[in-house]
Design a protein around this motif. Structure first.
Motif, PDB file in Angstrom:
ATOM      1  N   ARG A 294      15.467  69.099  11.632  1.00 49.69           N
ATOM      2  CA  ARG A 294      15.006  68.339  10.465  1.00 49.69           C
ATOM      3  C   ARG A 294      15.175  66.850  10.688  1.00 49.69           C
ATOM      4  O   ARG A 294      14.281  66.054  10.395  1.00 49.69           O
ATOM      5  N   VAL A 295      16.325  66.462  11.233  1.00 56.12           N
ATOM      6  CA  VAL A 295      16.577  65.045  11.515  1.00 56.12           C
ATOM      7  C   VAL A 295      15.599  64.525  12.557  1.00 56.12           C
ATOM      8  O   VAL A 295      15.050  63.420  12.432  1.00 56.12           O
ATOM      9  N   VAL A 296      15.353  65.315  13.593  1.00 55.24           N
ATOM     10  CA  VAL A 296      14.440  64.890  14.663  1.00 55.24           C
ATOM     11  C   VAL A 296      13.024  64.711  14.124  1.00 55.24           C
ATOM     12  O   VAL A 296      12.343  63.723  14.426  1.00 55.24           O
ATOM     13  N   LEU A 297      12.563  65.644  13.308  1.00 54.25           N
ATOM     14  CA  LEU A 297      11.222  65.547  12.733  1.00 54.25           C
ATOM     15  C   LEU A 297      11.088  64.313  11.842  1.00 54.25           C
ATOM     16  O   LEU A 297      10.106  63.569  11.927  1.00 54.25           O
ATOM     17  N   THR A 298      12.087  64.090  10.996  1.00 49.12           N
ATOM     18  CA  THR A 298      12.041  62.940  10.085  1.00 49.12           C
ATOM     19  C   THR A 298      12.077  61.630  10.852  1.00 49.12           C
ATOM     20  O   THR A 298      11.315  60.692  10.562  1.00 49.12           O
ATOM     21  N   ALA A 299      12.948  61.557  11.855  1.00 45.62           N
ATOM     22  CA  ALA A 299      13.048  60.335  12.655  1.00 45.62           C
ATOM     23  C   ALA A 299      11.750  60.068  13.407  1.00 45.62           C
ATOM     24  O   ALA A 299      11.329  58.917  13.567  1.00 45.62           O
ATOM     25  N   GLY A 300      11.068  61.127  13.864  1.00 46.89           N
ATOM     26  CA  GLY A 300       9.793  60.948  14.541  1.00 46.89           C
ATOM     27  C   GLY A 300       8.761  60.319  13.628  1.00 46.89           C
ATOM     28  O   GLY A 300       8.009  59.417  14.033  1.00 46.89           O
ATOM     29  N   ALA A 301       8.699  60.775  12.381  1.00 44.58           N
ATOM     30  CA  ALA A 301       7.753  60.204  11.417  1.00 44.58           C
ATOM     31  C   ALA A 301       8.070  58.743  11.141  1.00 44.58           C
ATOM     32  O   ALA A 301       7.172  57.890  11.073  1.00 44.58           O
ATOM     33  N   VAL A 302       9.337  58.427  11.004  1.00 44.00           N
ATOM     34  CA  VAL A 302       9.751  57.047  10.738  1.00 44.00           C
ATOM     35  C   VAL A 302       9.361  56.135  11.899  1.00 44.00           C
ATOM     36  O   VAL A 302       8.875  55.012  11.705  1.00 44.00           O
ATOM     37  N   CYS A 303       9.574  56.609  13.117  1.00 39.96           N
ATOM     38  CA  CYS A 303       9.230  55.797  14.294  1.00 39.96           C
ATOM     39  C   CYS A 303       7.733  55.521  14.366  1.00 39.96           C
ATOM     40  O   CYS A 303       7.309  54.414  14.732  1.00 39.96           O
ATOM     41  N   THR A 304       6.910  56.513  14.019  1.00 40.94           N
ATOM     42  CA  THR A 304       5.457  56.299  14.065  1.00 40.94           C
ATOM     43  C   THR A 304       5.028  55.279  13.021  1.00 40.94           C
ATOM     44  O   THR A 304       4.175  54.419  13.296  1.00 40.94           O
ATOM     45  N   VAL A 398      -0.128  56.029   7.002  1.00 43.01           N
ATOM     46  CA  VAL A 398      -0.179  56.925   5.838  1.00 43.01           C
ATOM     47  C   VAL A 398      -0.030  58.387   6.280  1.00 43.01           C
ATOM     48  O   VAL A 398       0.706  59.171   5.667  1.00 43.01           O
ATOM     49  N   LEU A 399      -0.715  58.769   7.371  1.00 41.71           N
ATOM     50  CA  LEU A 399      -0.608  60.137   7.871  1.00 41.71           C
ATOM     51  C   LEU A 399       0.820  60.454   8.327  1.00 41.71           C
ATOM     52  O   LEU A 399       1.344  61.543   8.069  1.00 41.71           O
ATOM     53  N   ALA A 400       1.445  59.508   9.025  1.00 41.64           N
ATOM     54  CA  ALA A 400       2.822  59.722   9.483  1.00 41.64           C
ATOM     55  C   ALA A 400       3.777  59.836   8.302  1.00 41.64           C
ATOM     56  O   ALA A 400       4.690  60.671   8.301  1.00 41.64           O
ATOM     57  N   LEU A 401       3.560  59.012   7.306  1.00 39.62           N
ATOM     58  CA  LEU A 401       4.406  59.061   6.105  1.00 39.62           C
ATOM     59  C   LEU A 401       4.241  60.402   5.401  1.00 39.62           C
ATOM     60  O   LEU A 401       5.230  61.010   4.956  1.00 39.62           O
ATOM     61  N   ALA A 402       3.006  60.896   5.326  1.00 44.96           N
ATOM     62  CA  ALA A 402       2.761  62.204   4.708  1.00 44.96           C
ATOM     63  C   ALA A 402       3.469  63.308   5.483  1.00 44.96           C
ATOM     64  O   ALA A 402       4.036  64.237   4.893  1.00 44.96           O
ATOM     65  N   GLY A 403       3.445  63.209   6.815  1.00 44.75           N
ATOM     66  CA  GLY A 403       4.156  64.186   7.626  1.00 44.75           C
ATOM     67  C   GLY A 403       5.649  64.170   7.358  1.00 44.75           C
ATOM     68  O   GLY A 403       6.297  65.219   7.264  1.00 44.75           O
ATOM     69  N   GLY A 404       6.211  62.969   7.214  1.00 45.88           N
ATOM     70  CA  GLY A 404       7.630  62.864   6.896  1.00 45.88           C
ATOM     71  C   GLY A 404       7.955  63.474   5.544  1.00 45.88           C
ATOM     72  O   GLY A 404       9.012  64.112   5.375  1.00 45.88           O
ATOM     73  N   VAL A 405       7.052  63.324   4.589  1.00 42.58           N
ATOM     74  CA  VAL A 405       7.255  63.910   3.261  1.00 42.58           C
ATOM     75  C   VAL A 405       7.248  65.438   3.338  1.00 42.58           C
ATOM     76  O   VAL A 405       8.068  66.113   2.704  1.00 42.58           O
ATOM     77  N   VAL A 406       6.330  65.997   4.146  1.00 44.05           N
ATOM     78  CA  VAL A 406       6.274  67.454   4.323  1.00 44.05           C
ATOM     79  C   VAL A 406       7.605  67.978   4.851  1.00 44.05           C
ATOM     80  O   VAL A 406       8.139  68.986   4.367  1.00 44.05           O
ATOM     81  N   VAL A 407       8.157  67.290   5.831  1.00 41.39           N
ATOM     82  CA  VAL A 407       9.452  67.710   6.388  1.00 41.39           C
ATOM     83  C   VAL A 407      10.549  67.578   5.344  1.00 41.39           C
ATOM     84  O   VAL A 407      11.401  68.457   5.184  1.00 41.39           O
ATOM     85  N   VAL A 409      10.429  67.661   2.033  1.00 47.31           N
ATOM     86  CA  VAL A 409      10.388  68.596   0.902  1.00 47.31           C
ATOM     87  C   VAL A 409      10.647  70.032   1.331  1.00 47.31           C
ATOM     88  O   VAL A 409      10.876  70.897   0.483  1.00 47.31           O
ATOM     89  N   THR A 410      10.586  70.302   2.636  1.00 50.13           N
ATOM     90  CA  THR A 410      10.941  71.636   3.126  1.00 50.13           C
ATOM     91  C   THR A 410      12.454  71.763   3.118  1.00 50.13           C
ATOM     92  O   THR A 410      13.155  70.924   3.678  1.00 50.13           O
ATOM     93  N   ARG A 411      12.959  72.787   2.511  1.00 47.91           N
ATOM     94  CA  ARG A 411      14.410  72.911   2.347  1.00 47.91           C
ATOM     95  C   ARG A 411      15.122  72.935   3.696  1.00 47.91           C
ATOM     96  O   ARG A 411      14.671  73.560   4.652  1.00 47.91           O
ATOM     97  N   ARG A 412      16.267  72.254   3.718  1.00 50.62           N
ATOM     98  CA  ARG A 412      17.018  72.094   4.966  1.00 50.62           C
ATOM     99  C   ARG A 412      17.337  73.430   5.625  1.00 50.62           C
ATOM    100  O   ARG A 412      17.148  73.616   6.824  1.00 50.62           O
ATOM    101  N   HIS A 413      17.821  74.406   4.855  1.00 50.99           N
ATOM    102  CA  HIS A 413      18.251  75.669   5.457  1.00 50.99           C
ATOM    103  C   HIS A 413      17.083  76.449   6.051  1.00 50.99           C
ATOM    104  O   HIS A 413      17.245  77.206   7.000  1.00 50.99           O
ATOM    105  N   ILE A 414      15.875  76.196   5.524  1.00 52.33           N
ATOM    106  CA  ILE A 414      14.703  76.879   6.078  1.00 52.33           C
ATOM    107  C   ILE A 414      14.390  76.324   7.455  1.00 52.33           C
ATOM    108  O   ILE A 414      14.137  77.066   8.402  1.00 52.33           O
ATOM    109  N   VAL A 415      14.405  74.985   7.574  1.00 53.55           N
ATOM    110  CA  VAL A 415      14.104  74.358   8.865  1.00 53.55           C
ATOM    111  C   VAL A 415      15.128  74.759   9.917  1.00 53.55           C
ATOM    112  O   VAL A 415      14.794  75.130  11.042  1.00 53.55           O
ATOM    113  N   GLU A 416      16.386  74.698   9.572  1.00 53.88           N
ATOM    114  CA  GLU A 416      17.433  74.940  10.563  1.00 53.88           C
ATOM    115  C   GLU A 416      17.592  76.429  10.905  1.00 53.88           C
ATOM    116  O   GLU A 416      18.163  76.763  11.934  1.00 53.88           O
TER     117      GLU A 416
END
Length: 418
Positions: A294-304, A398-407, A409-416
């Motif tokens: 989850r952290v890796v996905l979010t950080a990727g969106a922020v970097c983009t 905008v697309l990268a920000l939307a991707g970060g939002v998708v990650v 809003v997905t519950r942490r325990h589901i991702v991990e």
């Protein structure tokens, strides 16, 4: 007694093929690293032409729009390849897909080395794309197969890093050769052909089992994943897609930015910028390999998003420093999205569908990576490079920000738990 001898022989074989501290029958860890080499070798070719486009543009004569179309034809070939290579790899085996892909990559080297027209460049790019499509599905799955069930995260890391390292090494070598050696296009692709031949030897000797029998169905179709892989695929595409679109823009129009806007025609500089972009992608993946997905996905969106902000600053201020910063952030964004996406799929998708799942992830990433830079190229021809690049950056942010939002809003325990 015969049964005892068979059991003894089986035990001896298992001990001989098991690495120290590893499970019986596993390949040694060095083979997991070596299995990633064909991925690197083909991805060297994928971007080796980047610093040479300005040279070809001067010799042959074509616009920025045509340049981005030539670049995007690679993605067309890749997407067509992904419609069949993942399925074929899961059914016929990894080697049955990888060896023809390497042969096609060698043909692309020959066409590039002798190109004197836009048509020749287009053919070479399509051949390259088909080869890359096979490698991102079958090649990355082969790394996972060699690694075995106990080393799936290592396999995802090495396969992903092999891709981005090769993608960065190609333009660096091409830039240096183009600036310092005579006949740069011939030299660059002769060296790449030698690398591809070593990759073919690696594939031939790779310790892979025969594929398991899988259900019948169409050989050519849009890649898909089983139900348990749909959420991992969505999360991967949400950040990998914008990240690879950002790096594709830097690859396709970065040399033009240097030449037209930043007043630099250095092919070495163009190659270095591409290299540091993918070096950032490689280094970032090693740095975050133990972080939560989850952290890796979010950080990727922020970097983009940060990469697009730096790109706007670069074209508005004419700053090479900001362009390099945009490249570094874009590389980090792609690297993290790619690593997390592959890792999620490795964990959720069975081996019999893994190559197809890898293909699906790359379809989701390469479709915007092909369309948006082409649109930006033609828009830049119409309204100027500064305005065209700024609009592209805003859309992708905008697309990268939307991707970060998708990650998010997905519950942490589901991702991990995936």
């Amino acid at each position: 007694m015969p049964h005892a001898r068979i059991a003894s022989a089986t035990s001896t074989y298992a001990a001989a093929t098991s690495p120290p501290g590893g499970r019986a029958g596993q390949a040694p860890t060095w083979w997991v690293w070596l299995a990633a080499w064909p991925v690197t070798a083909v991805f060297v070719l994928s971007n080796a032409a980047t610093p040479l486009y300005v040279l070809w543009q001067h010799e042959i004569g074509f616009s920025k729009g045509t340049l981005t179309v030539v670049f995007a034809l690679y993605i067309v070939g890749l997407l067509v390849s992904l419609l069949v290579s993942g399925i074929a790899s899961d059914r016929l085996g990894r080697k049955a897909v990888l060896l023809p892909a390497l042969a096609l990559a060698l043909i692309a080297c020959l066409v590039f080395a002798t190109a004197t027209s836009v048509a020749a460049l287009a053919v070479a790019r399509v051949c390259t794309g088909i080869a890359v499509g096979a490698v991102v599905s079958a090649g990355m799955a082969a790394v996972t197969d060699v690694a075995g069930v106990d080393r799936k995260r290592l396999a995802a890391l090495l396969a992903s890093c092999a891709m981005v390292f090769g993608a960065g090494l190609g333009p660096l070598l091409a830039g240096v050769f183009a600036q310092t050696l005579p006949g740069p296009t011939v030299t660059v692709f002769a060296v790449e052909a030698a690398l591809l031949l070593t990759a073919a030897v690696t594939v031939l000797r790779m310790p892979l089992r025969h594929p398991e029998r899988v259900s019948s169905g169409r050989w050519i179709r849009v890649p898909s994943v089983p139900a348990e892989g749909r959420l991992p695929l969505l999360l991967g595409i949400a950040t990998f897609g914008p990240g690879i679109t950002a790096t594709s823009f830097v690859l396709s129009l970065g040399p033009s930015l240097l030449a037209s806007l930043l007043h630099s025609s250095s092919r070495v500089l163009a190659g270095v910028i591409a290299f540091v972009m993918f070096a950032a992608a490689t280094g970032t993946q090693f740095a975050v390999q133990h972080a939560s997905r989850r952290v890796v996905l979010t950080a990727g969106a922020v970097c983009t998003v940060g990469a697009m902000a730096a790109l706007v600053g670069a074209v508005q201020a004419g700053s090479v420093v900001l362009l390099v910063a945009a490249a570094l952030l874009a590389g980090a964004g792609q690297g993290m999205g790619q690593l997390a996406g592959l890792s999620l799929l490795n964990a959720a998708v069975p081996a019999t569908r893994l190559a197809e799942a890898n293909a699906a992830l790359n379809v989701g990433g390469y479709v915007p990576a092909g369309l948006l830079p082409v649109a930006a190229g033609y828009l830049s021809d119409a309204v100027g490079l500064t305005t065209g690049s700024t609009i592209f950056a805003a859309v992708l942010a905008v697309l990268a920000l939307a991707g970060g939002v998708v990650v998010t809003v997905t519950r942490r325990h589901i991702v991990e738990s995936l």
